[in-house]
Scaffold this motif. Structure first.
Motif, PDB file in Angstrom:
ATOM      1  N   VAL A   1     -47.900  51.300  49.408  1.00  0.00           N
ATOM      2  CA  VAL A   1     -47.240  51.817  48.209  1.00  0.00           C
ATOM      3  C   VAL A   1     -48.174  51.646  47.021  1.00  0.00           C
ATOM      4  CG1 VAL A   1     -45.248  51.634  46.678  1.00  0.00           C
ATOM      5  CG2 VAL A   1     -44.953  51.301  49.141  1.00  0.00           C
TER       6      VAL A   1
ATOM      7  N   SER B   1     -47.495  51.077  55.993  1.00  0.00           N
ATOM      8  CA  SER B   1     -47.038  51.849  54.841  1.00  0.00           C
ATOM      9  C   SER B   1     -47.591  51.194  53.572  1.00  0.00           C
ATOM     10  CB  SER B   1     -45.507  51.866  54.791  1.00  0.00           C
ATOM     11  OG  SER B   1     -45.055  52.421  53.588  1.00  0.00           O
TER      12      SER B   1
ATOM     13  N   THR C   1     -46.066  56.780  48.572  1.00  0.00           N
ATOM     14  CA  THR C   1     -45.962  56.024  49.820  1.00  0.00           C
ATOM     15  C   THR C   1     -46.893  56.669  50.833  1.00  0.00           C
ATOM     16  OG1 THR C   1     -43.644  55.536  49.352  1.00  0.00           O
ATOM     17  CG2 THR C   1     -44.390  55.210  51.615  1.00  0.00           C
TER      18      THR C   1
END
Length: 598
Positions: free
Chosen positions: A444, A442, A408
């Motif tokens: 991933v 964010s 992450t």
């Protein structure tokens, strides 16, 4: 008594002010006098003080007279913030009922903040969100409060705004801890169950376990048994932990303290284990026992062969205080006798190297870090390989599996393009993007672990001007096209320079390694061929030219055949020299491997 106990820890991303908040709490509760006070007082290791990071979890007990007139016992565990030491955080959470989630008012929510939060929620802890450093000129307090409320789902009034540096609102934070962290709920009448959440080795007393007593009581002289790895102990001493160990008579349910196990082997005080009475003890162990699994492996060799015994003793002593470090002896044709060591990550590896240098005065050479692979050869069972020298060379393999992680990455939105390019270069598999607010996102990704343990963190920080952060967790092992790349000097493979690379990157790596070695290997009286090879196939080559004496300098005339005769004689001499000569690879060559730009 349990109603007056509050067990809590401080969790945050690295450098968000955990240790400074702990300093203020110690001051306000009078646990430490102003004369003894210094910055990061719980970080007692020299390296922790220098780098400004917490490496080991530190428990400390404080007595606090609250506004309601009741004297409370506050048991605090200050935890590390770097991703490499996440195992320290997880076992600290198991000993608590509450957690202070600290967020920097200038930096906002970062990757390790999320990872620690999810761990705390999974353990069922009461979360007290804290925004720290509100006194900074660049503080964006209201924006960070909004990030936290979106993340946790709490109200803005639930977030405590403090400045640990100036002490602003720290008294209010103590009152919030007393009000919001629930008291322990253990039973005094039930059989003893105590969780070992940390351990260390005392040169004079032996193994010391830091424990959270969940049920029952334990006193000095008691006969205990560990439940996961059955072993009996005669307890020498119990007590509580302030800034040092304070001996006591008894530890009861809900309390945090220490037990001296009367054993000379710290492996008996295994972190995550449950202690109970040898006779009439509990039948069900506490949750949370998990072996610490190394993720990065590297060879450590002494510069001087005479220091081998000292290195072995030093590693044995480090293992006593760091249960995550594992090592086994190995030998290398180029470097001699050494050890194959397993670490949690590159920072953990760097810390161990620094401690070997400072605490034991050892000069060591480190080989290139790598990870574990699962290799299946035809007709054989699957085996685990963590050393490139043990990886099958060029044989037909049924499959090779490498570890993959879920990463992450939290970054300001203007750097998303740079980070996506970096992720593609490292064989990343994109999963999702989530915008935390208008300025931060964010990302991933799934990565092969081998691609991020090397210099990924440094490159990420460079590309984002220091603003991006990341956290990762191990997913699984997946099949990949991996090969062993050998570096050969004059046709002889140097096992310590071997590495495991993806087939798509083998040619590029082979060229870079050969060119770097050409710069570092000193010229000899004969040519030195440096080759990179996949099995029997040479994919890269360069040559260190020979030093040459001008044998024709004395010829000042005459037929050309005289000069040719002298040159042929020199050529034959160099050929013989090459057959019997050996090339010393300088120590800088092994260190340079770690610094090659990927």
């Amino acid at each position: 008594m349990q109603e007056r106990i509050r067990n809590f820890c401080i969790i945050a991303h690295i450098d968000h002010g955990k240790s400074t908040i702990a300093d203020r709490l110690l001051e306000l509760t009078g646990t430490l006098s102003p004369l003894l006070m210094r910055k990061q007082v719980l970080d007692d290791m020299e390296l922790e003080q220098e780098r400004g990071i917490t490496i080991k979890a530190h428990p400390v007990a404080m007595n606090y007279l609250a506004a309601d007139g009741v004297n409370y016992r506050l048991n605090l565990i200050d935890t590390p913030g770097h991703v490499d030491f996440a195992y320290e955080v997880s076992r600290s959470l198991a000993a608590c009922e509450g957690a202070l989630l600290v967020v920097d008012a200038a930096q906002g929510v970062e990757a390790q903040t999320l990872a620690n939060l999810y761990s705390a929620v999974a353990q069922g802890l009461e979360i007290i969100p804290v925004v720290n450093k509100i006194d900074l000129p660049g503080a964006q307090t209201e924006q960070v409060v909004h990030q936290i409320t979106e993340l946790i789902g709490c109200e803005a009034d639930d977030v405590v705004k403090v400045s640990a540096k100036t002490g602003q609102n720290c008294q209010l934070l103590l009152e919030e801890i007393v009000r919001r962290v629930p008291a322990p709920r253990g039973s005094l009448e039930a059989p003893l169950r105590a969780l070992i959440f940390d351990s260390l080795y005392d040169n004079y007393r032996g193994a010391v376990g830091y424990v959270r007593v969940v049920d029952g009581t334990v006193a000095a002289g008691a006969e205990l048994r560990s439940m996961h790895k059955p072993r009996d102990f005669q307890i020498d001493e119990v007590g509580t932990l302030t800034m040092k160990r304070i001996p006591g008579q008894i530890l009861s349910a809900g309390e945090v303290g220490y037990v001296i196990l009367g054993s000379k082997d710290v492996k008996d005080a295994r972190v995550g284990d449950t202690l109970t009475l040898r006779r009439g003890g509990a039948t069900q162990a506490l949750d949370g026992y998990a072996e610490v699994k190394p993720m990065v492996f590297s060879g450590l060799y002494p510069v001087s062969a005479d220091d081998y015994e000292e290195l072995r003793d030093a590693l044995a002593k480090l293992c006593l205080n760091d249960s995550a470090l594992v090592y086994t002896p190995e030998t290398s044709l180029a470097l001699g006798f050494g050890f194959r060591c397993g670490f949690l990550g590159l920072l953990h590896m760097e810390i161990i190297q620094e401690r070997l240098d400072r605490e034991y005065d050892l000069d060591i050479i480190t080989t290139m870090p790598n990870v574990e692979y699962l290799v299946k050869q035809p007709g054989k069972s699957e085996e685990v390989v963590d050393n490139p020298a043990d990886f099958p060379r060029g044989e037909k393999l049924e499959y090779v599996r490498e570890p993959f992680i879920k990463a992450t990455i939290i970054t300001p939105v203007e750097f998303i393009g740079n980070i996506m390019k970096l992720a593609m270069d490292r064989r990343g598999i994109f999963k999702s993007t989530e915008y935390l607010d208008t300025t931060r996102a964010s990302l991933v990704y799934e990565f092969p672990l081998a691609e991020i343990v090397f210099d990924f963190y440094d490159r990420l920080k460079t590309m984002s001007k220091g603003y991006a952060s990341y956290d990762y967790e191990l997913l699984d092992f997946r099949e990949s096209q991996l090969k062993r790349l050998d570096i050969m000097i004059n046709g002889e493979p140097v096992d310590s320079l071997s590495m495991i690379v993806h087939l798509d990157k083998a040619w590029d790596w082979g060229n870079k390694l050969c060119i770097k070695l050409k710069e570092l290997i000193p010229r000899q009286l004969f040519e030195v061929a440096i080759q990179g090879a996949l099995g029997t196939k040479v994919i890269a080559r360069t040559t260190v030219k020979a030093m040459r004496k001008n044998v024709t300098a004395k010829c000042y005339g005459g037929d050309i055949s005289r000069k040719r005769k002298l040159l042929e004689k020199q050529k034959e001499g160099k050929k013989r020299m090459k057959q019997v000569g050996s090339v010393e690879i300088p120590q800088e060559a092994f260190l340079a491997m770690l610094k090659i730009e990927r």
